[in-house]
Every structure is written in structure tokens, then in C-alpha cells.
Design a protein around this motif. Structure first.
Motif, mmCIF file in Angstrom:
data_model
loop_
_atom_site.group_PDB
_atom_site.id
_atom_site.type_symbol
_atom_site.label_atom_id
_atom_site.label_comp_id
_atom_site.label_asym_id
_atom_site.label_seq_id
_atom_site.Cartn_x
_atom_site.Cartn_y
_atom_site.Cartn_z
ATOM 1 N N GLN A 1 43.601 47.583 31.944
ATOM 2 C CA GLN A 1 42.432 46.855 31.451
ATOM 3 C C GLN A 1 42.823 45.456 30.987
ATOM 4 O O GLN A 1 42.096 44.477 31.247
ATOM 5 N N LEU A 2 43.983 45.342 30.328
ATOM 6 C CA LEU A 2 44.469 44.024 29.916
ATOM 7 C C LEU A 2 44.752 43.149 31.126
ATOM 8 O O LEU A 2 44.401 41.955 31.142
ATOM 9 N N MET A 3 45.375 43.714 32.163
ATOM 10 C CA MET A 3 45.658 42.938 33.373
ATOM 11 C C MET A 3 44.356 42.416 33.985
ATOM 12 O O MET A 3 44.265 41.247 34.380
ATOM 13 N N ALA A 4 43.355 43.278 34.075
ATOM 14 C CA ALA A 4 42.073 42.863 34.651
ATOM 15 C C ALA A 4 41.420 41.781 33.804
ATOM 16 O O ALA A 4 40.842 40.815 34.338
ATOM 17 N N ASN A 5 41.516 41.894 32.480
ATOM 18 C CA ASN A 5 40.938 40.875 31.602
ATOM 19 C C ASN A 5 41.634 39.531 31.786
ATOM 20 O O ASN A 5 40.984 38.474 31.758
ATOM 21 N N LEU A 6 42.946 39.556 31.979
ATOM 22 C CA LEU A 6 43.675 38.309 32.206
ATOM 23 C C LEU A 6 43.298 37.693 33.547
ATOM 24 O O LEU A 6 43.126 36.477 33.657
ATOM 25 N N VAL A 7 43.187 38.531 34.574
ATOM 26 C CA VAL A 7 42.775 38.050 35.890
ATOM 27 C C VAL A 7 41.419 37.367 35.802
ATOM 28 O O VAL A 7 41.193 36.289 36.374
ATOM 29 N N LYS A 8 40.514 37.991 35.069
ATOM 30 C CA LYS A 8 39.171 37.414 34.917
ATOM 31 C C LYS A 8 39.216 36.147 34.075
ATOM 32 O O LYS A 8 38.534 35.153 34.374
ATOM 33 N N LEU A 9 40.019 36.143 33.037
ATOM 34 C CA LEU A 9 40.110 35.013 32.116
ATOM 35 C C LEU A 9 40.553 33.737 32.821
ATOM 36 O O LEU A 9 40.003 32.659 32.579
ATOM 37 N N ILE A 10 41.537 33.860 33.706
ATOM 38 C CA ILE A 10 42.054 32.669 34.383
ATOM 39 C C ILE A 10 41.313 32.383 35.696
ATOM 40 O O ILE A 10 41.724 31.527 36.461
ATOM 41 N N LYS A 11 40.231 33.148 35.920
ATOM 42 C CA LYS A 11 39.395 32.952 37.122
ATOM 43 C C LYS A 11 40.242 33.063 38.399
ATOM 44 O O LYS A 11 40.125 32.246 39.323
ATOM 45 N N ALA A 12 41.067 34.078 38.441
ATOM 46 C CA ALA A 12 41.961 34.281 39.580
ATOM 47 C C ALA A 12 41.180 34.627 40.848
ATOM 48 O O ALA A 12 40.127 35.269 40.797
ATOM 49 N N LYS A 13 41.726 34.185 41.964
ATOM 50 C CA LYS A 13 41.187 34.544 43.283
ATOM 51 C C LYS A 13 42.233 35.236 44.154
ATOM 52 O O LYS A 13 41.897 36.063 44.989
ATOM 53 N N LYS A 14 43.513 34.863 43.944
ATOM 54 C CA LYS A 14 44.586 35.449 44.742
ATOM 55 C C LYS A 14 45.595 36.132 43.825
ATOM 56 O O LYS A 14 46.152 35.500 42.920
ATOM 57 N N VAL A 15 45.805 37.419 44.075
ATOM 58 C CA VAL A 15 46.655 38.245 43.215
ATOM 59 C C VAL A 15 47.679 38.980 44.078
ATOM 60 O O VAL A 15 47.373 39.396 45.201
ATOM 61 N N ILE A 16 48.872 39.139 43.550
ATOM 62 C CA ILE A 16 49.911 39.950 44.192
ATOM 63 C C ILE A 16 50.178 41.161 43.303
ATOM 64 O O ILE A 16 50.336 41.014 42.088
ATOM 65 N N GLU A 17 50.237 42.340 43.915
ATOM 66 C CA GLU A 17 50.681 43.525 43.180
ATOM 67 C C GLU A 17 51.856 44.142 43.925
ATOM 68 O O GLU A 17 51.742 44.478 45.108
ATOM 69 N N ILE A 18 52.967 44.307 43.226
ATOM 70 C CA ILE A 18 54.167 44.905 43.817
ATOM 71 C C ILE A 18 54.342 46.284 43.199
ATOM 72 O O ILE A 18 54.721 46.422 42.043
ATOM 73 N N GLY A 19 54.031 47.305 43.976
ATOM 74 C CA GLY A 19 54.023 48.676 43.493
ATOM 75 C C GLY A 19 52.586 49.114 43.257
ATOM 76 O O GLY A 19 51.989 48.790 42.236
ATOM 77 N N VAL A 20 52.018 49.829 44.212
ATOM 78 C CA VAL A 20 50.587 50.153 44.171
ATOM 79 C C VAL A 20 50.326 51.578 43.702
ATOM 80 O O VAL A 20 49.371 51.841 42.974
ATOM 81 N N PHE A 21 51.176 52.516 44.123
ATOM 82 C CA PHE A 21 50.995 53.951 43.891
ATOM 83 C C PHE A 21 49.613 54.361 44.422
ATOM 84 O O PHE A 21 49.307 54.107 45.573
ATOM 85 N N THR A 22 48.739 54.950 43.600
ATOM 86 C CA THR A 22 47.420 55.358 44.108
ATOM 87 C C THR A 22 46.381 54.247 43.984
ATOM 88 O O THR A 22 45.234 54.429 44.393
ATOM 89 N N GLY A 23 46.764 53.122 43.401
ATOM 90 C CA GLY A 23 45.890 51.957 43.398
ATOM 91 C C GLY A 23 44.972 51.800 42.211
ATOM 92 O O GLY A 23 43.988 51.065 42.294
ATOM 93 N N TYR A 24 45.285 52.435 41.093
ATOM 94 C CA TYR A 24 44.430 52.305 39.905
ATOM 95 C C TYR A 24 44.397 50.861 39.407
ATOM 96 O O TYR A 24 43.331 50.307 39.149
#
Length: 259
Positions: free
Chosen positions: A89-112
Motif C-alpha cells: 500500500q505504501l508503494m502504491a501511495n508513493l507511485v501515485k504521489l509522484i504521478k508515476a507512469k513507468k514502473v519497474i518491478e523485479i520479483g513479481v511472484f503472484t503479482g500482488y
């Protein structure tokens, strides 16, 4: 040498100030919730404290499909690998806060975590999701589709280093806003260095499991994961290219703000 002063966009500066709240939250604890909700314990948070339940009751705003994916993941033998809910939830809030459009995730597992971030990205936003195990991702993919964000998650099943090199070769250096690193620990430094090239100034790199169940306090010589994480933690402290905050959330997460 002097540590660098904060010189990032206003949105990121505000977000950094807000991290005090996240820090305080990470210091607290709960009750009756399964360990999956918090992921690996940091060693600083008591599993059975009623404060842990209080945190979740008073801060977790989990999308219904996120909850569905969490419960499905809980039944998986490696369910504890999932990023903790309050951390995602914190990661999503930061993504929204900085108005991100392009994100990298290294290690997805089931994708939560990928789903959490995709839900807050604009319709033309993308998560480049890197993993080597498609079987895990197949658990989450139907739920990404159900949430209406499948088109925002670009799953790349190959070694993450290869994907990062391809992005750099395609001229995408300094075009990403946010990166989340949570894969094999021995490669953390290499992931960090490549993500730093791909992230814009003012962007954020989040590095998970920086406590490694407390093993970073006295890493054994034969524990390569603990050695690698401890080495990166020491490097980040002195890295003049970023400002950092290490937070006791989940198994510890460091946020590196690119200067």
C-alpha cells in the motif's frame, strides 16, 4: 564527505516528509492476522501485539481483488514470499504521489504488488514486471484482468538483468519513475545500479528485505544473501547519488530518491 541535500521535485519532498508516518507504523504490531499480511517479520515487530491488528484495521485500504489475490496466495506453499500488505500500500501511495507512469518491478511472484501499483497508474501507465517463474505469475494474471489493469502489467519472463539491459539498450535510461527490487538477493547491487540508470531524477527505487530477518546484523560468511544485502545497505548510506530512508516495514524497505 558531506551527504547530499534533498534536491528533488516538490511531490517527492512531500512524500519524504510523509514517510515519518510509515516509519511509526512499521514500529507498531498486531494480532490474529496471518503472517502473510505482513510478509517476513522484521524482528522489531511483535507478532502477537494487538497494535498490529490496530494498524491493519485503521490503515489498510485493500481493493477487493487485491484481497482475493492475497487469499489465493496464502494457500501457496511459498505464500510468505508475498510483499506485505501495508508495504504494498505504501508503494502504491508513493507511485501515485509522484504521478508515476513507468514502473519497474523485479520479483513479481503472484503479482500482488504489481496489481497494487497498476491500480493507481494512469491508463497509459506500465509496470515492467520481471520474473523467471511464469507459474507463480499465472496465479495473479486472471485477477489482473478482473481488476481491469492487465494491459498495464508487462510481464517479462526472463532473468531481470536481461530485461534491464534490454531497456537500457532501447534508449529508456532515465525514463522510469519508480522501481521495486525484491528478487534474488545476491544480485541486489546489480539490480540497483541498472535501475538507477533507468530511473529519472526525482524517481524512487524501493529495495525490499533490507533486514533479511535480522541476519544483516551479523551476516555469516556462508550466507551470501545476508552478505549481499548488508553490503548494499552500507553502500547506500554513502551513495551521494541518492537520498535514502530505511523503514522498518515488513522485512525492512529502503527508499532511494535519485538526485
Amino acid at each position: 564527505s558531506k551527504m547530499p541535500l534533498l534536491s528533488v521535485p516538490k511531490e517527492v519532498a512531500v512524500g519524504t516528509a510523509m514517510l515519518g508516518i510509515a516509519f511509526a507504523t512499521g514500529m507498531l504490531a498486531g494480532k490474529r492476522y496471518p503472517s502473510l499480511i505482513f510478509g517476513r517479520p522484521s524482528g522489531m515487530i511483535g507478532r502477537n501485539s494487538p497494535l498490529r491488528q490496530y494498524i491493519l484495521d485503521h490503515s489498510l485500504r485493500e481493493h477487493p481483488i487485491l484481497k482475493k489475490l492475497r487469499l489465493v496466495t496464502a494457500d501457496h506453499p511459498w505464500g510468505r514470499m508475498m510483499v506485505s500488505c501495508e508495504q504494498a500500500q505504501l508503494m502504491a501511495n508513493l507511485v501515485k504521489l509522484i504521478k508515476a507512469k513507468k514502473v519497474i518491478e523485479i520479483g513479481v511472484f503472484t503479482g500482488y504488488n504489481a496489481l497494487n501499483m497498476a491500480l493507481v497508474l494512469p491508463d497509459n501507465g506500465r509496470v515492467i514486471a520481471c520474473d523467471v517463474n511464469e507459474d507463480y505469475a499465472k496465479i495473479g494474471k486472471p485477477l489482473w484482468k478482473e481488476a481491469g489493469v492487465e494491459h498495464k502489467i508487462d510481464l517479462r519472463i526472463k532473468p531481470a538483468i536481461q530485461t534491464l539491459d534490454e531497456l537500457l539498450a532501447n534508449g529508456e535510461a532515465e525514463t522510469f519513475d519508480f522501481a521495486f527490487i525484491d528478487a534474488d538477493k545476491e544480485s541486489y547491487n546489480e539490480y540497483y545500479e541498472k535501475c538507477l540508470r533507468l530511473i529519472k531524477k526525482g524517481g524512487i527505487i524501493a529495495i525490499d528485505n533490507v533486514f533479511w530477518n535480522g541476519k544483516v546484523l551479523n551476516p555469516r560468511k556462508d550466507d551470501l544473501a545476508a552478505q549481499s544485502i548488508h553490503s548494499l545497505n552500507e553502500k547506500l548510506l554513502r551513495d551521494a547519488r541518492v537520498n535514502i530512508s530505511m523503514l522498518p516495514v515488513g522485512d525492512g524497505v529502503t527508499l532511494a530518491f535519485k538526485l
